[in-house]
Design a protein around this motif. Sequence first.
Motif, PDB file in Angstrom:
ATOM      1  N   VAL A   1       0.841  -1.204   0.000  1.00  0.00           N
ATOM      2  CA  VAL A   1       0.000   0.000   0.000  1.00  0.00           C
ATOM      3  C   VAL A   1       0.875   1.253   0.000  1.00  0.00           C
ATOM      4  O   VAL A   1       0.578   2.225  -0.701  1.00  0.00           O
ATOM      5  N   LEU A   2       1.961   1.219   0.763  1.00  0.00           N
ATOM      6  CA  LEU A   2       2.877   2.368   0.784  1.00  0.00           C
ATOM      7  C   LEU A   2       3.501   2.596  -0.583  1.00  0.00           C
ATOM      8  O   LEU A   2       3.601   3.738  -1.048  1.00  0.00           O
TER       9      LEU A   2
ATOM     10  N   VAL B   1      -5.625   8.328 -11.961  1.00  0.00           N
ATOM     11  CA  VAL B   1      -4.595   7.857 -11.038  1.00  0.00           C
ATOM     12  C   VAL B   1      -5.217   7.482  -9.702  1.00  0.00           C
ATOM     13  O   VAL B   1      -4.884   6.441  -9.114  1.00  0.00           O
ATOM     14  N   VAL B   2      -6.134   8.295  -9.204  1.00  0.00           N
ATOM     15  CA  VAL B   2      -6.788   8.000  -7.925  1.00  0.00           C
ATOM     16  C   VAL B   2      -7.573   6.699  -8.011  1.00  0.00           C
ATOM     17  O   VAL B   2      -7.490   5.849  -7.111  1.00  0.00           O
TER      18      VAL B   2
ATOM     19  N   VAL C   1       3.930   5.694  -5.682  1.00  0.00           N
ATOM     20  CA  VAL C   1       3.814   5.736  -7.147  1.00  0.00           C
ATOM     21  C   VAL C   1       2.703   6.696  -7.564  1.00  0.00           C
ATOM     22  O   VAL C   1       2.856   7.462  -8.526  1.00  0.00           O
ATOM     23  N   GLY C   2       1.596   6.702  -6.841  1.00  0.00           N
ATOM     24  CA  GLY C   2       0.520   7.652  -7.131  1.00  0.00           C
ATOM     25  C   GLY C   2       0.963   9.095  -6.952  1.00  0.00           C
ATOM     26  O   GLY C   2       0.617   9.965  -7.755  1.00  0.00           O
ATOM     27  N   ALA C   3       1.738   9.356  -5.910  1.00  0.00           N
ATOM     28  CA  ALA C   3       2.240  10.717  -5.683  1.00  0.00           C
ATOM     29  C   ALA C   3       3.203  11.145  -6.784  1.00  0.00           C
ATOM     30  O   ALA C   3       3.170  12.299  -7.228  1.00  0.00           O
TER      31      ALA C   3
ATOM     32  N   LEU D   1      -6.743   3.381  -5.847  1.00  0.00           N
ATOM     33  CA  LEU D   1      -7.747   2.817  -4.947  1.00  0.00           C
ATOM     34  C   LEU D   1      -8.057   1.365  -5.294  1.00  0.00           C
ATOM     35  O   LEU D   1      -8.212   0.521  -4.407  1.00  0.00           O
ATOM     36  N   GLY D   2      -8.132   1.066  -6.575  1.00  0.00           N
ATOM     37  CA  GLY D   2      -8.365  -0.314  -6.989  1.00  0.00           C
ATOM     38  C   GLY D   2      -7.225  -1.235  -6.577  1.00  0.00           C
ATOM     39  O   GLY D   2      -7.447  -2.352  -6.111  1.00  0.00           O
TER      40      GLY D   2
END
Length: 60
Positions: free
Chosen positions: A8-9, A39-40, A14-16, A44-45
């Motif tokens: 999750v981290l 991206v969000v 990667v999202g940031a 989330l998925g």
Amino acid sequence: MLYVLIGVLIICVVGAICFWAIEKFVNDGRLRNLLKLLVVLVCLGAILQRVLPLLGIHWF
């Protein structure tokens, strides 16, 4: 459990990075918002895919 937290981290990092790249390189405001939403949703998925089996919910 530790592997899930690390996963999750990594997804959040990667999202940031994707958010930063979108802000830096995309000039059109509407396209920028659409890409951020994408991206969000992908993040989330991916997080749900890691967390739901811990709760006993298996979809596939």
